[in-house]
Design a protein around this motif. Structure first.
Motif, PDB file in Angstrom:
ATOM      1  N   VAL A   1       0.619  -0.843   0.190  1.00 15.17           N
ATOM      2  CA  VAL A   1      -0.012   0.044   0.308  1.00 15.17           C
ATOM      3  C   VAL A   1       0.585   1.179   0.021  1.00 15.17           C
ATOM      4  O   VAL A   1       1.581   1.414   0.307  1.00 15.17           O
ATOM      5  CB  VAL A   1      -1.194   0.230   1.017  1.00 15.17           C
ATOM      6  N   ASP A   2       0.192   2.078  -0.697  1.00 20.16           N
ATOM      7  CA  ASP A   2       0.464   3.742   0.063  1.00 20.16           C
ATOM      8  C   ASP A   2      -0.023   4.116   0.720  1.00 20.16           C
ATOM      9  O   ASP A   2      -1.597   4.243   0.794  1.00 20.16           O
ATOM     10  CB  ASP A   2       0.451   4.628  -1.273  1.00 20.16           C
ATOM     11  N   PHE A   3       0.135   4.849   1.955  1.00 25.23           N
ATOM     12  CA  PHE A   3      -0.443   4.703   2.934  1.00 25.23           C
ATOM     13  C   PHE A   3       0.510   6.838   3.004  1.00 25.23           C
ATOM     14  O   PHE A   3       1.203   7.014   3.038  1.00 25.23           O
ATOM     15  CB  PHE A   3       0.238   4.170   4.689  1.00 25.23           C
ATOM     16  N   ILE A   4      -0.440   7.555   4.479  1.00 21.94           N
ATOM     17  CA  ILE A   4      -0.462   8.915   5.029  1.00 21.94           C
ATOM     18  C   ILE A   4      -0.418   8.950   5.779  1.00 21.94           C
ATOM     19  O   ILE A   4      -1.046   8.415   7.183  1.00 21.94           O
ATOM     20  CB  ILE A   4      -1.545   9.817   4.365  1.00 21.94           C
ATOM     21  N   TYR A   5       1.274   9.419   6.510  1.00 18.69           N
ATOM     22  CA  TYR A   5       0.633   9.190   8.013  1.00 18.69           C
ATOM     23  C   TYR A   5      -0.129  10.392   8.858  1.00 18.69           C
ATOM     24  O   TYR A   5      -1.047  11.286   8.179  1.00 18.69           O
ATOM     25  CB  TYR A   5       2.177  10.100   8.380  1.00 18.69           C
ATOM     26  N   THR A   6      -0.821   9.635  10.147  1.00 19.48           N
ATOM     27  CA  THR A   6      -1.902  10.197  10.424  1.00 19.48           C
ATOM     28  C   THR A   6      -1.514  11.139  12.200  1.00 19.48           C
ATOM     29  O   THR A   6      -1.919  11.538  13.426  1.00 19.48           O
ATOM     30  CB  THR A   6      -3.062   9.784  10.856  1.00 19.48           C
ATOM     31  N   GLY A   7      -0.004  10.617  12.624  1.00 17.71           N
ATOM     32  CA  GLY A   7      -0.119  10.508  13.715  1.00 17.71           C
ATOM     33  C   GLY A   7       1.075   9.777  14.464  1.00 17.71           C
ATOM     34  O   GLY A   7       2.222   8.261  13.904  1.00 17.71           O
ATOM     35  N   ARG A   8       2.481  10.433  14.656  1.00 16.80           N
ATOM     36  CA  ARG A   8       3.270   9.628  14.840  1.00 16.80           C
ATOM     37  C   ARG A   8       4.077   9.892  16.613  1.00 16.80           C
ATOM     38  O   ARG A   8       3.807  11.166  17.440  1.00 16.80           O
ATOM     39  CB  ARG A   8       4.870  10.516  14.205  1.00 16.80           C
ATOM     40  N   HIS A   9       4.298   8.075  16.664  1.00 20.57           N
ATOM     41  CA  HIS A   9       4.954   8.199  18.465  1.00 20.57           C
ATOM     42  C   HIS A   9       6.210   7.710  18.605  1.00 20.57           C
ATOM     43  O   HIS A   9       6.430   7.010  17.320  1.00 20.57           O
ATOM     44  CB  HIS A   9       3.850   7.074  18.729  1.00 20.57           C
ATOM     45  N   ARG A  10       6.545   8.204  19.898  1.00 19.89           N
ATOM     46  CA  ARG A  10       7.901   7.346  20.377  1.00 19.89           C
ATOM     47  C   ARG A  10       8.100   5.683  19.725  1.00 19.89           C
ATOM     48  O   ARG A  10       8.888   5.474  19.081  1.00 19.89           O
ATOM     49  CB  ARG A  10       7.955   7.520  21.703  1.00 19.89           C
ATOM     50  N   ASN A  11       6.830   5.499  19.785  1.00 19.83           N
ATOM     51  CA  ASN A  11       7.799   3.850  20.028  1.00 19.83           C
ATOM     52  C   ASN A  11       6.394   3.385  18.502  1.00 19.83           C
ATOM     53  O   ASN A  11       7.295   1.813  18.415  1.00 19.83           O
ATOM     54  CB  ASN A  11       6.931   2.464  20.712  1.00 19.83           C
ATOM     55  N   TYR A  12       5.359   3.834  17.800  1.00 17.33           N
ATOM     56  CA  TYR A  12       5.039   3.766  17.293  1.00 17.33           C
ATOM     57  C   TYR A  12       4.338   4.558  16.255  1.00 17.33           C
ATOM     58  O   TYR A  12       4.288   6.076  16.440  1.00 17.33           O
ATOM     59  CB  TYR A  12       4.042   2.965  16.921  1.00 17.33           C
ATOM     60  N   ASP A  13       3.836   4.258  15.231  1.00 16.44           N
ATOM     61  CA  ASP A  13       3.703   5.215  14.078  1.00 16.44           C
ATOM     62  C   ASP A  13       1.882   4.812  13.793  1.00 16.44           C
ATOM     63  O   ASP A  13       1.580   3.997  14.242  1.00 16.44           O
ATOM     64  CB  ASP A  13       4.206   5.769  13.244  1.00 16.44           C
ATOM     65  N   GLU A  14       1.279   5.957  13.234  1.00 12.87           N
ATOM     66  CA  GLU A  14       0.072   5.500  12.634  1.00 12.87           C
ATOM     67  C   GLU A  14      -0.683   6.262  11.062  1.00 12.87           C
ATOM     68  O   GLU A  14       0.578   7.194  10.758  1.00 12.87           O
ATOM     69  CB  GLU A  14      -1.455   6.245  13.306  1.00 12.87           C
ATOM     70  N   GLY A  15      -1.291   5.599  10.692  1.00 14.76           N
ATOM     71  CA  GLY A  15      -1.367   6.097   9.361  1.00 14.76           C
ATOM     72  C   GLY A  15      -2.542   5.631   9.121  1.00 14.76           C
ATOM     73  O   GLY A  15      -3.194   4.830   9.297  1.00 14.76           O
ATOM     74  N   ARG A  16      -3.751   6.147   7.370  1.00 13.01           N
ATOM     75  CA  ARG A  16      -4.399   5.402   6.462  1.00 13.01           C
ATOM     76  C   ARG A  16      -4.164   5.103   5.175  1.00 13.01           C
ATOM     77  O   ARG A  16      -3.368   6.138   4.893  1.00 13.01           O
ATOM     78  CB  ARG A  16      -5.715   6.199   6.690  1.00 13.01           C
ATOM     79  N   ILE A  17      -4.994   4.278   5.271  1.00 12.63           N
ATOM     80  CA  ILE A  17      -4.449   3.728   2.936  1.00 12.63           C
ATOM     81  C   ILE A  17      -4.544   4.688   2.495  1.00 12.63           C
ATOM     82  O   ILE A  17      -5.853   5.772   2.606  1.00 12.63           O
ATOM     83  CB  ILE A  17      -4.946   2.673   2.901  1.00 12.63           C
ATOM     84  N   GLU A  18      -3.674   5.353   1.545  1.00 10.83           N
ATOM     85  CA  GLU A  18      -4.360   6.547   0.336  1.00 10.83           C
ATOM     86  C   GLU A  18      -4.037   5.522  -1.106  1.00 10.83           C
ATOM     87  O   GLU A  18      -4.981   6.024  -1.593  1.00 10.83           O
ATOM     88  CB  GLU A  18      -2.710   7.147   0.598  1.00 10.83           C
TER      89      GLU A  18
END
Length: 177
Positions: free
Chosen positions: A46-63
């Motif tokens: 997939v290609d995704f867009i970051y929706t959040g960055r954290h110290r131990n993990y990140d979050e995103g949604r599919i583009e």
């Protein structure tokens, strides 16, 4: 002194989805860091867009899905991408059962420190109209004079605009038919 917040990259980022998290998000690893991606399935590119960055993990949604999983299906509910009531409608029912069984096994191993010697076949039932219990939100929208009853939107405090719910039992219908 306040910490300065890093801005999120605006451009889509490619990722290969390795597994599914307990809450139905696809898990990819980029530079050794876990990224939880809404709407992604194991085995997908997939290609995704970051929706959040954290110290131990990140979050995103599919583009964009570049290579879809063979277990990907079209959700029956038109609100599946917005509503927080169902997080796996894009995954075939048989694959959902196996994914949920995997989460249970992982929790038993990681939290309980146990590994079952044998596994029984999972219990299954109807795929649609099975849910007898739900935690619904209610919101009166003054601007439109509208009363919304339904599930909350994914990771948001808003009530999703839905006319009916495919997983609720017909006796618990949202529409007054």
């Amino acid at each position: 002194m306040a910490r300065r917040r890093k801005s999120l990259p605006a451009d889509p980022v490619p990722a290969h989805i390795e597994s599914l998290s307990h809450d139905g998000r696809g898990v990819a690893r980029l530079d050794g860091k876990a990224v939880f991606i809404d709407g992604a399935l194991p085995g997908e590119d997939v290609d995704f867009i970051y929706t959040g960055r954290h110290r131990n993990y990140d979050e995103g949604r599919i583009e964009q899905i570049r290579q879809a999983s063979p277990d990907r299906i079209r959700p029956r509910c038109s609100a599946a991408g917005v509503c927080g009531g169902c997080s796996l409608q894009h995954l075939a029912p048989e694959a959902q059962i196996l994914a949920k069984q995997g989460v249970l096994q992982e929790n038993l191993r990681r939290i309980g420190g146990v590994t079952p010697e044998t596994l029984l076949a999972p219990l299954t039932g109807p795929v649609w109209g099975y849910r007898h219990k739900a935690r619904l939100g209610v919101k009166y929208v003054r601007k439109t004079g509208e009363l919304l009853v339904g599930f909350r939107e994914k990771r948001k405090p808003y009530v999703a605009r839905i006319d009916n719910c495919e997983v609720l039992h017909p006796d618990a219908a949202l529409s007054p038919e």
